[in-house]
Write a protein that holds these residues in place. Structure first.
Motif, short mmCIF file in Angstrom:
data_model
loop_
_atom_site.label_atom_id
_atom_site.label_comp_id
_atom_site.label_asym_id
_atom_site.label_seq_id
_atom_site.Cartn_x
_atom_site.Cartn_y
_atom_site.Cartn_z
N LEU A 172 23.42 52.52 38.56
CA LEU A 172 22.32 53.48 38.63
C LEU A 172 21.38 53.31 37.45
CD1 LEU A 172 21.45 55.90 40.47
CD2 LEU A 172 22.44 57.38 38.72
N GLY A 173 21.96 53.16 36.26
CA GLY A 173 21.14 52.99 35.07
C GLY A 173 20.37 51.68 35.10
N LEU A 174 20.96 50.64 35.68
CA LEU A 174 20.28 49.35 35.76
C LEU A 174 19.16 49.36 36.79
CD1 LEU A 174 23.37 46.94 35.60
CD2 LEU A 174 21.70 47.36 33.79
N MET A 175 19.35 50.10 37.89
CA MET A 175 18.35 50.13 38.95
C MET A 175 17.14 50.99 38.57
SD MET A 175 20.45 50.22 42.56
CE MET A 175 21.47 51.63 42.15
N GLY A 176 17.38 52.10 37.88
CA GLY A 176 16.29 52.99 37.50
C GLY A 176 15.92 53.94 38.63
N ARG A 177 15.17 54.96 38.30
CA ARG A 177 14.89 56.03 39.26
C ARG A 177 13.97 55.58 40.40
NH1 ARG A 177 12.19 60.62 40.90
NH2 ARG A 177 13.53 62.46 41.06
N GLU A 178 12.95 54.78 40.08
CA GLU A 178 12.00 54.38 41.12
C GLU A 178 12.69 53.60 42.23
OE1 GLU A 178 7.93 51.67 41.59
OE2 GLU A 178 8.65 52.24 39.59
N ARG A 179 13.55 52.64 41.86
CA ARG A 179 14.25 51.84 42.86
C ARG A 179 15.28 52.71 43.60
NH1 ARG A 179 14.54 47.80 40.31
NH2 ARG A 179 13.22 46.37 41.49
N THR A 180 15.93 53.62 42.89
CA THR A 180 16.92 54.50 43.52
C THR A 180 16.25 55.38 44.58
OG1 THR A 180 18.24 54.53 41.48
CG2 THR A 180 18.66 56.27 43.10
N VAL A 181 15.09 55.91 44.26
CA VAL A 181 14.35 56.72 45.22
C VAL A 181 13.99 55.90 46.45
CG1 VAL A 181 12.14 57.89 45.63
CG2 VAL A 181 13.42 58.35 43.53
N ALA A 182 13.50 54.70 46.23
CA ALA A 182 13.11 53.84 47.36
C ALA A 182 14.31 53.51 48.25
CB ALA A 182 12.49 52.55 46.83
N ARG A 183 15.47 53.26 47.63
CA ARG A 183 16.67 52.94 48.40
C ARG A 183 17.11 54.14 49.25
NH1 ARG A 183 19.41 48.71 45.35
NH2 ARG A 183 17.81 47.08 45.21
N LEU A 184 17.09 55.30 48.65
CA LEU A 184 17.48 56.50 49.40
C LEU A 184 16.54 56.77 50.57
CD1 LEU A 184 18.49 58.85 46.42
CD2 LEU A 184 20.02 57.90 48.16
#
Length: 444
Positions: free
Chosen positions: A426-438
């Motif tokens: 999660l820390g490596l992906m960052g919030r922007e990528r996490t949001v896009a994945r979700l």
């Protein structure tokens, strides 16, 4: 003390002949001896430069560094010199039979209940008969007249070995076109190059008896060489490994992402009383003991090799792993994913998971939950507690826990049902990528 590995450039090295290269190299280095790489390239009809280049590349990749490099094709004048001496001594004699005639002789001996060995008929050839044969356009091949009796030696693996020479056909050492065969060229090379110990496969035992006889005919003492014959390495079904078994070629294993020291570590121990374990080259050299090799054939077990490779990668330091990683990858990324990598070829996938694009699987039954996950995702900046805070909030809101809580998140964020710890990813992906994945997972 000096050893050699002498492959023919007629195909890619596979684990069977790589085992012999490893044995020769480790045995040499363990004893402070030299290691020679000799290319048996006298068969120009089958040998190819690209195979010779591949042999050098494969051995270098394994870390088997040679002290000398020789091509047999560069020694033809020396072979011609020795051939003439053997002809003059009467140990090499001309034979004019065709392959058809030889086959007929063999079949006749078998029908008569005799061993199908050469009858030495050409030893009785008179000078006049030879002249007439040559005048008729026949070109002889040349056989070596074997001694009577047996040749014995104390083998480092097989213990006492004996070959009855009278039960073997006089070997052809020079073809009709003048091409020298391996059996003679190898003996000349071993004598000229100071080879002391010959480590090779069990299938050469009979050939060893013949070559000892040839060496003595060239003036060598009976104990000039020390031999070690390793039992054949079989495939997983108990069959003989073949150069054409492409899946076990070193080239294929390298492309599949196996670590070279995993292969060396495995081949150093397979078929011995020592359990395979991941070793550095220095450790493999220090531990190698040829007396531990079993007399029985061993099976190459890919599952066992992969398990060794897994352990090797899981413990590989970042500096050593860099050759497998994208230039932008840092130590945090490697430490996050290395515990879930069995082959280095899998690393690019985890780089895509962290920094690239993936296609999450459809989870229609979990869309509401994934929307909750998106709505409760903490704002940045993120820290070590972000994953814990997020999942605790999700747990309280959704009432989920355990697998039903974590699996939909893992599938949405990584596209996999197993892998590295999500709190690190999660820390490596960052919030922007996490949001896009979700969002992608919700819409899938």
């Amino acid at each position: 003390m000096k050893l050699r590995f002498a492959p023919s450039p007629t195909g890619y090295l596979h684990v069977g002949n790589a085992r012999l290269a490893v044995a020769n190299f480790l045995f040499a280095r363990h004893n402070g001896a030299k290691f020679l790489l000799r290319i048996d390239d006298t068969d120009t009809s089958r040998g190819k430069p690209e195979y010779e280049e591949a042999i050098g590349k494969d051995l270098s990749w394994l870390g088997l560094k040679w002290d000398e490099y020789v091509r047999q094709s560069e020694r033809l004048d020396r072979y011609a010199e020795v051939i003439e001496k053997l002809k003059a001594s009467g140990r090499l004699y001309p034979c004019f039979e065709t392959e058809y005639e030889l086959n007929a002789k063999r079949e006749a001996r078998i029908r008569a209940g005799k061993a199908p060995i050469y009858d030495r008929a050409m030893l009785k050839l008179t000078a006049d008969q030879r002249a007439r044969a040559e005048a008729n356009g026949k070109t002889p091949h040349w056989r070596f007249r074997l001694s009577d009796g047996s040749r014995k030696w104390q083998d480092l693996v097989m213990d006492e070995c004996s070959v009855k020479l009278t039960a073997i056909s006089d070997p052809v050492l020079v073809r009709g076109d003048g091409t020298i065969l391996y059996t003679l060229a190898s003996v000349i090379d071993d004598l000229d190059m100071g080879i002391t110990h010959i480590v090779r496969g069990e299938d050469h035992v009979t050939n060893t008896g013949v070559q000892i006889d040839i060496a003595e005919a060239l003036g060598a003492k009976p104990d000039r060489f020390t031999f070690a014959h390793l039992p054949l390495l079989l495939d997983s079904d108990g069959g003989k490994l073949s150069k054409r078994f492409d899946s076990l070629a070193l080239k294929s294993l390298r492309q599949d992402g196996l670590e070279p020291m995993s292969i060396v570590s495995y081949l150093a121990r397979v078929g011995s009383s020592d359990d395979p374990q991941v070793m550095t080259m220095d450790e493999a050299i220090a531990a190698y003991d040829i007396s531990h090799v079993s007399k029985s054939a061993a099976r190459f077990d890919m599952t066992q090799l992969l398990a060794l490779n897994r352990r090797a990668l899981h413990n590989l330091p970042f500096e050593a792993a860099k050759i497998h990683l994208p230039p932008e990858a840092d130590e945090t990324f490697w430490h996050a994913v290395r515990g879930n990598v069995d082959l280095s070829a899998e690393i690019p996938h985890w780089w895509d998971v962290v920094h690239g694009t993936i296609i999450p699987p459809s989870q229609p039954e979990d869309r509401e939950f994934l929307q909750q996950a998106l709505d409760t995702l903490p704002t940045e900046p993120w820290g070590e507690e972000t994953w814990k805070d997020w999942t605790n909030a999700l747990k309280e809101q959704s009432g989920r826990k355990g697998r039903s809580l974590f699996m939909p998140l893992r599938l949405a964020l990584t596209g996999e049902d197993a892998g590295p710890e999500l709190h690190v990813l999660l820390g490596l992906m960052g919030r922007e990528r996490t949001v896009a994945r979700l969002r992608d997972a919700i819409q899938a």
